[in-house]
Design a protein around this motif. Structure first.
Motif, PDB file in Angstrom:
ATOM      1  N   SER A   1      73.948  27.269  -7.094  1.00 60.41           N
ATOM      2  CA  SER A   1      75.329  27.883  -6.887  1.00 60.41           C
ATOM      3  C   SER A   1      76.129  26.805  -5.902  1.00 60.41           C
ATOM      4  N   SER A   2      77.612  27.243  -6.096  1.00 65.44           N
ATOM      5  CA  SER A   2      78.478  26.183  -5.279  1.00 65.44           C
ATOM      6  C   SER A   2      79.421  27.143  -4.437  1.00 65.44           C
TER       7      SER A   2
ATOM      8  N   VAL B   1      88.745  32.980  -5.966  1.00 64.30           N
ATOM      9  CA  VAL B   1      89.182  34.174  -5.393  1.00 64.30           C
ATOM     10  C   VAL B   1      90.338  33.688  -4.348  1.00 64.30           C
ATOM     11  N   THR B   2      91.496  34.306  -4.544  1.00 67.23           N
ATOM     12  CA  THR B   2      92.628  34.035  -3.820  1.00 67.23           C
ATOM     13  C   THR B   2      92.919  34.998  -2.795  1.00 67.23           C
ATOM     14  N   ASP B   3      93.928  34.574  -2.016  1.00 67.50           N
ATOM     15  CA  ASP B   3      94.363  35.378  -0.790  1.00 67.50           C
ATOM     16  C   ASP B   3      93.434  35.675  -0.052  1.00 67.50           C
TER      17      ASP B   3
ATOM     18  N   ILE C   1      77.028  35.324   1.097  1.00 69.88           N
ATOM     19  CA  ILE C   1      75.992  35.039   0.095  1.00 69.88           C
ATOM     20  C   ILE C   1      76.541  34.513  -1.157  1.00 69.88           C
ATOM     21  N   ILE C   2      76.374  33.227  -1.760  1.00 76.72           N
ATOM     22  CA  ILE C   2      76.538  32.920  -3.113  1.00 76.72           C
ATOM     23  C   ILE C   2      75.215  32.670  -3.603  1.00 76.72           C
TER      24      ILE C   2
ATOM     25  N   VAL D   1      81.915  29.899  -7.121  1.00 79.25           N
ATOM     26  CA  VAL D   1      82.986  30.362  -6.251  1.00 79.25           C
ATOM     27  C   VAL D   1      84.005  29.383  -5.458  1.00 79.25           C
ATOM     28  N   VAL D   2      85.313  29.658  -5.952  1.00 81.20           N
ATOM     29  CA  VAL D   2      86.219  28.916  -5.308  1.00 81.20           C
ATOM     30  C   VAL D   2      87.122  29.705  -4.646  1.00 81.20           C
TER      31      VAL D   2
END
Length: 473
Positions: free
Chosen positions: A153-154, A108-110, A120-121, A127-128
């Motif tokens: 999750s991470s 996920v950018t920007d 919440i993950i 998720v990066v």
């Protein structure tokens, strides 16, 4: 005393109010839903002029705010694109709950500076996050835990633009999966004491094996004791500054018993002087580090499997559990001035492993633990040995006392040297004199006194005693 009843007719509920001007909070309501409230007053005194059976109530309608829960549905995409969220996140709010739960891996950018309610993950999702510019993502808090990374999750903060994730006042976080930061001066910050928890099974990674871009303290330098590593969690240190942040002995981080601090790469320089750890793990081929300083170091277990570390601390070392040196590991304590290594835990302690453990000539060795200390490897001590409390069990190992080493007097059946196997205590001698071996067994203190009166010089000489808990044949 006046009494008021609040009724919500969608799910009839009754609340009492003391009439002193205090507010009443109703929880558990649904979002974007209209509720009808009726307020009745009932006097319990002798004059029952107002009775909820006959008096008309005060009434009101109230529509709750829409639920601001947004689920990521954009795969690899921009955080700022409204259509990447379900429902479309056209208007942002400090109450927004952002969740990633698709069970996939997304970049996920920007990321831009803004305030949200929760992040919440879950559901084994990776998720990066990468920022558009240097910025802060503030988690302002809502009902319950506000930053959640579930087991499996991470959440990874990467990219060359520094991104800080901040739990503001009143917000809390719980990470049981993996959290990492690398490639820039990223931060994970929390304001309140004990508000960010790494729970059992959690791993926090600062840096990576191939990068040296991380800089500074990962949890900042203020907000003392705000980040807590609980038993079973790990902090893996590849690069950057130490996680403690503040000047010793103050600390942003608390390592609770059972947690781990792990070295990740050659060149990592940890902070030891004035610091308190739980368990320390070094397993890096080719690692060679030193630990200087004038304040004391406290840890539960030092576990070295590969690499070497040389403590030169003059403030002393306090061991609460064990020192274990395996394989190619090397641990040395060579203070530049007289200093004490004390074993002062509350449960049985040990020294063991097949690696190398060295004590310098200025190390004073102390046992002050009624539960005792057991040797599972040979050691050599060259300065004073003080047995304040507890048994020093040699088991099948050799304890060698150098020519200048002395053991304190006034020992007894509760603080002496014993051997539950074939252990031996050896005293190096260089001339005439009297030597006392403070040994015993089976709850009996039976010291041995040896007086030397030789006619000539001694070379490479020692006297050895093996305590045996049986009557001599």
């Amino acid at each position: 005393m006046a009494q008021k009843e609040f009724l919500s007719y969608d799910r009839v509920r009754q609340l009492t109010y003391d009439g002193n001007g205090n507010s009443v909070t109703i929880t558990g309501l649904s979002g974007a839903t209209q509720y009808y409230f009726a307020v009745y007053e009932y006097n319990t005194g002798t004059n029952n002029s107002q009775n909820y059976l006959t008096t008309s109530p005060g009434v009101a309608n109230y529509t709750t705010a829409a639920s601001n829960i947004y689920t990521w549905g954009g795969g690899n995409g921009s955080f700022a694109v409204a259509a990447n969220w379900v429902p479309s996140r056209t208007v942002t709010s400090g109450q927004d709950v952002l969740q990633f739960n698709a069970g996939d891996s997304v970049r996920v950018t920007d990321i831009n500076s803004q305030s949200i309610g929760q992040l919440i993950i879950s559901n084994s999702t990776k998720v990066v996050l990468a920022a558009a510019t240097a910025c802060s993502l503030t988690v302002a808090g809502s009902v319950g835990t506000d930053l959640i990374v579930e087991t499996g999750s991470s959440l990874h903060v990467r990219g060359t633009n520094a991104l800080s994730i901040l739990l503001s006042t009143g917000a809390s976080g719980s990470i049981s999966g993996t959290f990492s930061m690398d490639s820039a001066t990223h931060r994970l910050l929390s304001v309140d004491t004990g508000s960010l928890l790494f729970t059992a099974g959690a791993t926090c990674i600062h840096g990576n094996p191939n990068s040296s871009l991380n800089a500074g303290n990962p949890f900042g330098t203020t907000n003392l004791n705000s980040v807590v590593f609980q038993s079973g969690s790990s902090f893996v240190f590849y690069h950057g500054s130490n996680p403690f942040g503040a000047t010793a002995p103050s600390s942003v981080v608390v390592f609770q018993p059972g947690s781990w601090f792990r070295f990740g790469r050659i060149g990592t320089s940890a902070a030891f002087s004035g610091r308190t750890y739980a368990n320390i793990d070094l397993n890096v081929t080719g690692y060679s580090g030193t630990a200087p300083g004038g304040s004391s170091l406290t840890f539960d277990t030092l576990y070295v499997r590969d690499g070497s570390i040389n403590f030169t601390l003059t403030g002393g070392i306090s061991v609460k559990n064990a020192i274990i040196v395996e394989g190619n590991g090397v641990v040395s304590y060579n203070p530049t001035a007289s200093a004490t290594m004390q074993f002062n835990g509350t449960t049985s302690q040990s020294i063991g492993g097949t690696g190398t453990l060295n004590f310098g000539s200025l190390v004073k060795f102390t046992l002050n633990n009624t539960a005792g200390l057991t040797l599972y490897k040979d050691i050599v001590l060259q300065d004073s040995v003080t047995l304040t409390n507890g048994l020093l069990d040699l088991r099948a190992s050799k304890l060698t006392l150098g020519a200048a080493a002395q053991i304190n007097s006034g020992l007894s059946a509760t603080n002496m040297i014993t051997a539950s196997d074939t252990g031996e205590i050896k005293k190096v001698i260089s001339g005439n004199g009297t030597i006392i071996f403070p040994v015993g067994g089976n709850g009996v203190y039976a010291p041995i006194t040896v007086t030397l009166n030789t006619n000539g010089g001694l070379s490479s000489a020692y006297i050895g005693v093996r305590p045996v808990s049986n009557k001599h044949a």
